[in-house]
Design a protein around this motif. Structure first.
Motif, PDB file in Angstrom:
ATOM      1  N   GLN A   1       1.575 -19.743 -23.144  1.00  0.00           N
ATOM      2  CA  GLN A   1       1.478 -19.971 -24.579  1.00  0.00           C
ATOM      3  C   GLN A   1       1.134 -18.691 -25.342  1.00  0.00           C
ATOM      4  O   GLN A   1       1.469 -18.551 -26.518  1.00  0.00           O
ATOM      5  N   MET A   2       0.496 -17.728 -24.652  1.00  0.00           N
ATOM      6  CA  MET A   2       0.123 -16.465 -25.285  1.00  0.00           C
ATOM      7  C   MET A   2       1.222 -15.418 -25.193  1.00  0.00           C
ATOM      8  O   MET A   2       1.041 -14.281 -25.616  1.00  0.00           O
ATOM      9  N   GLY A   3       2.362 -15.813 -24.631  1.00  0.00           N
ATOM     10  CA  GLY A   3       3.496 -14.896 -24.565  1.00  0.00           C
ATOM     11  C   GLY A   3       3.589 -14.101 -23.280  1.00  0.00           C
ATOM     12  O   GLY A   3       4.508 -13.288 -23.131  1.00  0.00           O
ATOM     13  N   LEU A   4       2.659 -14.322 -22.361  1.00  0.00           N
ATOM     14  CA  LEU A   4       2.752 -13.675 -21.065  1.00  0.00           C
ATOM     15  C   LEU A   4       3.826 -14.365 -20.227  1.00  0.00           C
ATOM     16  O   LEU A   4       4.252 -15.478 -20.550  1.00  0.00           O
ATOM     17  N   ARG A   5       4.246 -13.706 -19.156  1.00  0.00           N
ATOM     18  CA  ARG A   5       5.261 -14.272 -18.271  1.00  0.00           C
ATOM     19  C   ARG A   5       4.674 -14.387 -16.862  1.00  0.00           C
ATOM     20  O   ARG A   5       5.051 -13.635 -15.958  1.00  0.00           O
ATOM     21  N   PRO A   6       3.741 -15.309 -16.666  1.00  0.00           N
ATOM     22  CA  PRO A   6       3.063 -15.392 -15.368  1.00  0.00           C
ATOM     23  C   PRO A   6       4.028 -15.777 -14.250  1.00  0.00           C
ATOM     24  O   PRO A   6       4.955 -16.562 -14.447  1.00  0.00           O
ATOM     25  N   THR A   7       3.791 -15.196 -13.082  1.00  0.00           N
ATOM     26  CA  THR A   7       4.503 -15.621 -11.885  1.00  0.00           C
ATOM     27  C   THR A   7       3.580 -16.505 -11.066  1.00  0.00           C
ATOM     28  O   THR A   7       2.397 -16.664 -11.382  1.00  0.00           O
ATOM     29  N   ASN A   8       4.123 -17.085 -10.012  1.00  0.00           N
ATOM     30  CA  ASN A   8       3.349 -17.969  -9.140  1.00  0.00           C
ATOM     31  C   ASN A   8       3.719 -17.622  -7.706  1.00  0.00           C
ATOM     32  O   ASN A   8       4.900 -17.455  -7.404  1.00  0.00           O
ATOM     33  N   HIS A   9       2.748 -17.487  -6.842  1.00  0.00           N
ATOM     34  CA  HIS A   9       3.028 -17.003  -5.497  1.00  0.00           C
ATOM     35  C   HIS A   9       2.364 -17.879  -4.441  1.00  0.00           C
ATOM     36  O   HIS A   9       1.442 -18.632  -4.723  1.00  0.00           O
ATOM     37  N   SER A  10       2.829 -17.703  -3.205  1.00  0.00           N
ATOM     38  CA  SER A  10       2.293 -18.499  -2.104  1.00  0.00           C
ATOM     39  C   SER A  10       1.210 -17.770  -1.326  1.00  0.00           C
ATOM     40  O   SER A  10       0.369 -18.393  -0.707  1.00  0.00           O
ATOM     41  N   ASP A  11       1.255 -16.435  -1.295  1.00  0.00           N
ATOM     42  CA  ASP A  11       0.334 -15.644  -0.472  1.00  0.00           C
ATOM     43  C   ASP A  11       0.511 -15.965   1.021  1.00  0.00           C
ATOM     44  O   ASP A  11      -0.415 -15.842   1.809  1.00  0.00           O
ATOM     45  N   PHE A  12       1.717 -16.382   1.384  1.00  0.00           N
ATOM     46  CA  PHE A  12       2.025 -16.687   2.771  1.00  0.00           C
ATOM     47  C   PHE A  12       1.689 -15.488   3.671  1.00  0.00           C
ATOM     48  O   PHE A  12       1.942 -14.351   3.294  1.00  0.00           O
ATOM     49  N   PRO A  13       1.062 -15.695   4.831  1.00  0.00           N
ATOM     50  CA  PRO A  13       0.822 -16.954   5.527  1.00  0.00           C
ATOM     51  C   PRO A  13      -0.522 -17.617   5.217  1.00  0.00           C
ATOM     52  O   PRO A  13      -0.921 -18.532   5.938  1.00  0.00           O
ATOM     53  N   VAL A  14      -1.213 -17.177   4.169  1.00  0.00           N
ATOM     54  CA  VAL A  14      -2.480 -17.815   3.822  1.00  0.00           C
ATOM     55  C   VAL A  14      -2.257 -19.247   3.372  1.00  0.00           C
ATOM     56  O   VAL A  14      -3.030 -20.150   3.702  1.00  0.00           O
ATOM     57  N   THR A  15      -1.200 -19.473   2.615  1.00  0.00           N
ATOM     58  CA  THR A  15      -0.840 -20.805   2.142  1.00  0.00           C
ATOM     59  C   THR A  15       0.649 -21.037   2.410  1.00  0.00           C
ATOM     60  O   THR A  15       1.389 -20.089   2.677  1.00  0.00           O
ATOM     61  N   PRO A  16       1.125 -22.280   2.343  1.00  0.00           N
ATOM     62  CA  PRO A  16       2.513 -22.573   2.696  1.00  0.00           C
ATOM     63  C   PRO A  16       3.530 -21.814   1.843  1.00  0.00           C
ATOM     64  O   PRO A  16       3.269 -21.453   0.694  1.00  0.00           O
ATOM     65  N   LEU A  17       4.711 -21.624   2.421  1.00  0.00           N
ATOM     66  CA  LEU A  17       5.760 -20.823   1.791  1.00  0.00           C
ATOM     67  C   LEU A  17       6.620 -21.622   0.813  1.00  0.00           C
ATOM     68  O   LEU A  17       7.208 -21.049  -0.102  1.00  0.00           O
TER      69      LEU A  17
END
Length: 355
Positions: free
Chosen positions: A245-261
């Motif tokens: 909403q603030m105009g940023l373009r956030p990404t989202n990641h898995s941090d695999f193999p710490v969490t599922p892919l």
């Protein structure tokens, strides 16, 4: 134990680094198998998020022999930053492998109670410490020097920052470098951005930071986060909706193999933000399926300065995409996590096809 190399207990944060540098790199068959596993889940680009120099060279040597199954972006682990600069390989691409940026690890993990936060943990430290604020792996002077060195050499900075105090440290290093005349390559990336103060999003906007967030933590560790930080802080973890909403373009990641892919599971967690225990960690930070999908595609390309080349299906862009067995924008939110990848296309060629 004293007089030996046998650990006397858990290894926290920097104590692990010597072990990491002592590990041999993956062999070529292992590297190819790992890339094909990413392709199986629909990925056409993978990030080696903290690669020591041995690991960088292992992928580069493989790419020099034949194009990689998917593209790989190596982020040089900060102790090897100068080695990477001296090599002249930053910014170069061969066979789908790019030596792309550097990775700082400023603090630890919120579930492990080593994330560096300004307001103390409600549960104390991992070993019973009182008034516990977590751990900083990099002191301010070192962070300042690393960021300035990267900026002066045109290297994009990615920094693991789980806690708000770690984010403050990165922001201070960035501002100090800019004040010293070092020009950033743009889009410095605070990775995780979990236990953060809302006003730090304003600072991201002001400093051209592009956060990479970690919504799957709300699912896997949300109940622990509530115990460690209380509801107010826990419900604001990985504030993707506010950032968008603030105009940023956030990404989202898995941090695999710490969490599922699985990226469809990532998308689902950003939409529902529900913990394993059934608690919604901040309903106001739920994103729409479309914004969640953007975080995994066009925003990821933007993070790498490649939004004009990939990240969306448009005339003139490379043919990198995945074919799914259902439309994540049309199904019920709960069904998103169950969508499967039918085929993965890399530059127009199939690199994975479901049996």
């Amino acid at each position: 134990m004293p007089g030996t190399q046998e650990p006397s207990g858990e290894l926290w944060e920097q104590a692990f680094f010597p072990l990491m540098f002592a590990l041999p790199p993956f062999g070529e068959d292992e590297l190819v198998a790992m890339m094909r596993e990413y392709a199986r889940w629909g990925y056409v680009v993978a990030q080696d998020g903290a690669a020591d120099w041995k690991a960088v060279l292992a992928v580069r040597e493989l790419a020099e022999k034949a194009p990689l199954p998917i593209d790989v972006k190596s982020l040089v682990f900060y102790p090897d930053l100068q080695k990477g600069i001296d090599s002249g390989l930053f910014g170069t691409t061969v066979g789908g492998h790019t030596v792309h940026g550097t990775k700082l690890i400023i603090d630890g993990s919120p579930q492990g109670r080593t994330a560096f936060v300004t307001q103390e943990y409600e549960t104390g430290g991992p070993a019973g410490e009182q008034h516990w604020h977590g751990l900083a792996n990099i002191q301010q002077d070192e962070a300042n020097a690393l960021v300035e060195n990267a900026y002066r050499n045109g290297v994009q900075v990615f920094a693991h920052c789980n806690g708000d105090a770690a984010i403050d440290r990165l922001l201070e290093a960035h501002r100090t470098a800019v004040a010293a005349g070092a020009t950033p390559s743009g889009r410095t990336v605070p990775i995780h951005s979990q236990v953060m103060r809302h006003e730090q999003l304003d600072e991201y906007v002001a400093e051209d930071f592009n956060p990479s967030m970690f919504s799957i933590h709300a699912y896997l560790f949300g109940d622990v986060h509530i115990e460690n930080f209380g509801e107010e802080r826990a419900f604001g973890i990985s504030p993707m909706r506010s950032a968008t909403q603030m105009g940023l373009r956030p990404t989202n990641h898995s941090d695999f193999p710490v969490t599922p892919l699985n990226p469809l599971q990532l998308l689902w967690t950003s939409v529902v933000r529900r913990s394993v225990g059934g608690v919604v960690l901040g309903e106001d930070e739920r994103v729409t399926p479309l914004d969640g999908l953007r975080a995994l595609t066009i925003n990821a390309a933007y993070e790498y300065h490649e939004e004009d080349e990939r990240g969306s299906i448009e005339v003139g862009k490379v043919a990198d995409f995945a074919v799914l067995d259902a439309n994540p924008l049309a199904v019920e939110a709960e069904a998103i996590k169950d969508i499967s990848v039918v085929r993965t296309i890399k530059r127009g060629a199939t690199v994975f096809e479901a049996p």
